[in-house]
Design an enzyme around this catalytic site. Structure first.
Site, PDB file in Angstrom:
ATOM      1  N   TYR A  15       0.778  -1.344   0.008  1.00 12.17           N
ATOM      2  CA  TYR A  15      -0.027  -0.514   0.133  1.00 12.17           C
ATOM      3  C   TYR A  15       0.896   1.584  -0.279  1.00 12.17           C
ATOM      4  CZ  TYR A  15      -3.452  -3.501   1.061  1.00 12.17           C
ATOM      5  OH  TYR A  15      -4.474  -4.371   1.426  1.00 12.17           O
ATOM      6  N   GLY A  16       1.939   1.465   0.306  1.00 15.25           N
ATOM      7  CA  GLY A  16       2.700   2.427   0.021  1.00 15.25           C
ATOM      8  C   GLY A  16       4.499   2.215   0.710  1.00 15.25           C
ATOM      9  N   LYS A  33       5.782   7.169   5.424  1.00 15.76           N
ATOM     10  CA  LYS A  33       5.623   6.409   4.935  1.00 15.76           C
ATOM     11  C   LYS A  33       5.174   7.336   3.837  1.00 15.76           C
ATOM     12  CE  LYS A  33       2.803   2.576   5.664  1.00 15.76           C
ATOM     13  NZ  LYS A  33       2.038   1.713   6.411  1.00 15.76           N
ATOM     14  N   ASP A 127      -0.608  -8.771  12.259  1.00 22.08           N
ATOM     15  CA  ASP A 127       0.706  -8.462  11.378  1.00 22.08           C
ATOM     16  C   ASP A 127       2.416  -9.043  12.162  1.00 22.08           C
ATOM     17  OD1 ASP A 127       1.871  -9.912   8.316  1.00 22.08           O
ATOM     18  OD2 ASP A 127       1.450  -7.058   7.661  1.00 22.08           O
TER      19      ASP A 127
END
Length: 408
Positions: A15-16, A33, A127
């Site tokens: 996503y980034g 980020k 995660d």
């Protein structure tokens, strides 16, 4: 981004991308980020973005990465974090045979503290893996990447099982939509095993292979997971019946046989075994793990270091000798054995070295005799009085029996 000089890329995810940046004004280094898509274009990106923002604003802890700010530019969101150069994955790559036990203990202790804080606040990380644990120069860890973080389920609210890197997914996370903080503990157990010998614990190639590797090592899946498999639409047509039966080759000592020769630590083996409990309902929690005997050694060492800090090597040696002998109910000082009646219980004299007053210190400097400070009973104490009288004497006075006469 106008206030930063971009020094390079730290890493990239789905996503980034994370950039290493220097603040033009303060010259301080930050990790920034940058989300790949504009927050209005992709709903999944927006969902991850909001989760991370909400989690980081709610969770403040020394073992959780600190978000130092956020800003928007061209409808794209940027998050500013403290900069830590090294991840646990970097440490593992530098030590492919496994990390030292003292390093393992310190990192796992810190991660557990961060997870305990999250779980106490009703949050799951979902995660936990080496890439998502940063480690500073003193081996103090910080948990990062809260894109999958979310509040614990309420009631029968279903949760997605398509989270976490496959190698670190617990049995219930693989086949069920009902789980809680125990999934983070399983993931950390997999990380712990990897830290010991440098090898992933369950490196499954796909979903079926992942389940098989866990079953082959740790035995049958909990029976209660059968119902979840039967009603899980993603698992329609998948036969997993064999994974609920005991294998003839099952080895109950799998964890000990794989890791004990590497660490020679029974407490670590027990902690890891409890993290890898196949049944999430009985798996050790983060709060319980922090009270595990594996961490008592580190606590004792830290306490002893703080107690002796600032003392000379000779003073430390003398004090240690006194304390070791006190455990045998006697005090050995230069071949003088002061055997104390232990029936005195709490009124026992207590000895400790200290830096004496200038005059006494000067007087004894030539002979290098330690100064002793103690609290002894006064002459009425043996008649029922509980009055204590402080006494300060040098070793020279002890040789003159001044202290010994107190107990005749």
């Amino acid at each position: 981004m106008n206030k930063f000089d971009v020094l390079g890329s730290i890493g990239e995810g789905a996503y980034g991308i994370v950039l290493k940046c220097r603040d033009k004004k303060t010259k301080k280094i930050h990790a920034v980020k940058k989300f790949k898509d504009k927050d209005t274009e992709n709903l999944s990106i927006k969902k991850v973005l909001l989760r991370e923002l909400r989690s980081l604003r709610q969770l403040k802890h020394p073992n959780i990465i600190e978000m130092q700010g956020s800003f928007k530019q061209n409808e794209r969101l940027y998050l500013v974090f403290e900069y830590i150069k090294t991840s646990l994955l970097d440490l593992q790559e530098a030590e492919p045979e496994g990390l030292q036990l003292s390093v393992i203990r310190k990192i796992i202790d810190g991660v557990l503290r961060g997870l305990a804080h999250m779980h106490a606040n009703g949050m799951l990380h979902r995660d936990v893996k080496p890439e998502n644990i940063l480690v500073d120069g003193d081996n103090r860890p910080k948990i990062i990447d809260f894109g999958f973080c979310r509040p614990c389920a309420v009631g029968n609210e279903p949760l997605t099982n398509y989270v976490a890197t496959r190698w670190y997914r617990s049995p219930e996370l693989l086949v069920s939509e009902e789980y809680g903080p125990e999934v983070d503990m399983w993931a950390l157990g997999c990380v712990l095993g990897e830290m010991i010998d440098g090898q992933p614990l369950f490196p499954g190639d796909d979903f079926i292979d992942q389940v098989y590797r866990i079953y082959d090592a740790l035995g049958p899946l909990p029976e209660r997971l059968k119902a979840h498999i039967e009603r899980n639409e993603q698992l329609c047509g998948v036969t997993l019946d064999m994974y609920f039966e005991q294998s003839e080759d099952f080895n109950a000592d799998f964890v000990r046989e794989r890791y004990y020769d590497k660490v020679k630590d029974d407490d670590l083996i027990d902690l890891l075994s409890r993290m890898l409990d196949m049944d999430g309902s009985t798996r050790i929690t983060a709060a319980e793990a922090l009270r595990h005997p594996f961490f008592e050694q580190a606590t004792s060492s830290t306490r002893m270091h703080n107690r002796y800090s600032g003392m000379t090597e000779r003073q430390t040696s003398e004090r240690t000798s006194v304390e070791q002998n006190s455990l045998r109910n006697s005090f050995m000082l230069n071949k003088i054995d002061l055997n104390i009646d232990m029936s005195l219980e709490r009124r026992l004299p207590k000895f400790s070295l200290f830096k004496g007053e200038k005059a006494e210190h000067k007087e004894n400097r030539a002979s290098m005799l330690p100064t002793i400070r103690t609290t002894v009973l006064n002459k009425n104490s043996f008649k029922g009085s509980t009055t204590l009288k402080p006494l300060m004497k040098t070793t020279k006075s002890i040789y003159g029996n001044t202290l010994l006469n107190r107990f005749k």
